[in-house]
Design a protein around this motif. Sequence first.
Motif, mmCIF file in Angstrom:
data_model
loop_
_atom_site.group_PDB
_atom_site.id
_atom_site.type_symbol
_atom_site.label_atom_id
_atom_site.label_comp_id
_atom_site.label_asym_id
_atom_site.label_seq_id
_atom_site.Cartn_x
_atom_site.Cartn_y
_atom_site.Cartn_z
ATOM 1 N N ALA A 49 -32.756 30.982 -33.374
ATOM 2 C CA ALA A 49 -32.762 30.378 -31.878
ATOM 3 C C ALA A 49 -31.624 31.146 -31.152
ATOM 4 C CB ALA A 49 -32.729 28.960 -31.925
ATOM 5 N N PRO A 55 -38.187 30.354 -31.270
ATOM 6 C CA PRO A 55 -38.202 30.882 -32.544
ATOM 7 C C PRO A 55 -39.194 30.054 -33.354
ATOM 8 C CG PRO A 55 -36.325 29.228 -32.067
ATOM 9 C CD PRO A 55 -37.163 29.556 -30.836
ATOM 10 N N PHE A 57 -40.344 27.966 -36.927
ATOM 11 C CA PHE A 57 -39.666 27.361 -38.034
ATOM 12 C C PHE A 57 -39.850 28.255 -39.199
ATOM 13 C CE2 PHE A 57 -39.590 24.257 -41.650
ATOM 14 C CZ PHE A 57 -38.361 23.775 -41.127
ATOM 15 N N LYS B 144 -33.193 20.319 -42.015
ATOM 16 C CA LYS B 144 -33.813 21.778 -41.340
ATOM 17 C C LYS B 144 -34.727 21.464 -40.577
ATOM 18 C CE LYS B 144 -35.882 25.912 -43.029
ATOM 19 N NZ LYS B 144 -36.451 26.760 -44.124
ATOM 20 N N PHE B 145 -35.743 20.494 -40.520
ATOM 21 C CA PHE B 145 -36.710 20.357 -39.486
ATOM 22 C C PHE B 145 -35.995 19.720 -38.242
ATOM 23 C CE2 PHE B 145 -39.872 20.340 -42.849
ATOM 24 C CZ PHE B 145 -40.916 21.020 -42.270
ATOM 25 N N TYR B 148 -34.020 22.378 -36.503
ATOM 26 C CA TYR B 148 -34.788 23.251 -35.736
ATOM 27 C C TYR B 148 -35.394 22.667 -34.432
ATOM 28 C CZ TYR B 148 -39.206 25.693 -34.434
ATOM 29 O OH TYR B 148 -40.153 26.363 -33.618
ATOM 30 N N ARG B 151 -32.631 22.847 -31.709
ATOM 31 C CA ARG B 151 -32.326 24.050 -31.282
ATOM 32 C C ARG B 151 -33.535 24.315 -30.162
ATOM 33 N NH1 ARG B 151 -30.878 24.791 -36.394
ATOM 34 N NH2 ARG B 151 -32.796 25.862 -36.796
#
Lengths: 249, 249
Positions: A49, A55, A57, B144-145, B148, B151
């Motif tokens: 990102a 971006p 995943f 992680k998700f 993401y 961001r």
Amino acid sequence: MEPYILYYWPTIQGRGEFVRLALEEAAVPYQDVGRGRKGMPQIDAVLDAAIEAMPAFAPPVLRAGAQLIGQTTNILQFLGAKHALAPRTQEGRLWCNQLQLTIADVVAEAHDSHHPISMNLYYDDQKKEAKARAKDFRTERIPKFLGYFERVLENNPRRGGFAVGARLTYVDLSLFQLIAGLRYAFPQTMARLEPQWPRLIALHDMVAARPNIEAYLKSKRRIPFNEDGIFRRYPELDGQAPASLSARR
Amino acid sequence: MEPYILYYWPTIQGRGEFVRLALEEAAVPYQDVGRGRKGMPQIDAVLDAAIEAMPAFAPPVLRAGAQLIGQTTNILQFLGAKHALAPRTQEGRLWCNQLQLTIADVVAEAHDSHHPISMNLYYDDQKKEAKARAKDFRTERIPKFLGYFERVLENNPRRGGFAVGARLTYVDLSLFQLIAGLRYAFPQTMARLEPQWPRLIALHDMVAARPNIEAYLKSKRRIPFNEDGIFRRYPELDGQAPASLSARR
């Protein structure tokens, strides 16, 4: 047009293969950057990102000019519309996308058949659980999913043996890959079950014989199936039928 | 226009909830047939290839006039375009779909956290495996998700705090539902981790306060979270208490 750039892991077919098959059938130029020198930093960059405004995943990711497109079914929707691998009508496109999403569901379950606990652990660290999950996948899920796709083929009123309408779509290419992958991972299971799905098998053979696909499959661009990918051949997961789990139901 | 008909299980939010939120925000009339009398036979019918030309593999399914649309992300793509819950540009729509597909991925993993071996077995029959999978989900996948998505919000150059552009899209509604579901299923984990994602939490709160959504959440149309759905509260899957609370154990 600038060539497309595909960002995907260099050593496996994985989900990238569904995109590669569409690009190969359409005979559009693309750079498979993961397989080139400095491929990995380029893959890292499209997930970052701090570098990309939008971006992804995870790979696969396709760069199409100024657009960066992630998620396999999303990439296929884009390519299908652009390269005549999808119907022209909105209804047809929604149906293609719906079928592709259902393919994505069974592909995710194929992955989880060998990694039911964590993708951050090795197969050997979740082998016992994988045996239980694979048994469910073989006996319940493969028949349910492939039976569904067989009926979709049967219900298509147009001739030609395709999934949607009277022309090849990206869904047909993906069904080919699904059959090929399941045959690789579960050879005994598939040998036993395949006679139930004559239309699916005929579609698989028809796709494999298309000139662009046939040439691709024979080329070095086609990475062989292996035990790092989604479809893995672990004989213990292809085991003989019934006993422990089904007795508990 | 005929009202939409939504086909989804009557007793859970499940994947149908992502569709319901879009319909409620857009204030378009719909019939939630699963919750009515004779709902189950009607759901069975839309999955039946002998009845429907384009049967769905599983609910949710939306009937929109002559069209029958399956797969959650596909339904949302359709509704988003039709009811101004998606951008007008192709680039914006692909990005929305990409984000929604990534939400679908984490939702599938949330489901598998309590059903890692088989959806045909009870939770109690796969509890040990669920504990292992849920640990991975809590410690690796949720961070992680959600990191993401945080961001993604940070990278959106437009004001307003939305995921895509300067207006609400179906992705924002789904991110609200994702946060709400994870809070229900993993209250300790979320309490500990949430401070890392201020933009996501602000988005959750903003969506909850939208008049149509606020009214919906207070209505009987909103089925409460429960242990038959995707997001289930099993304390043993939510792991250790935060350090400050662990002395109580």
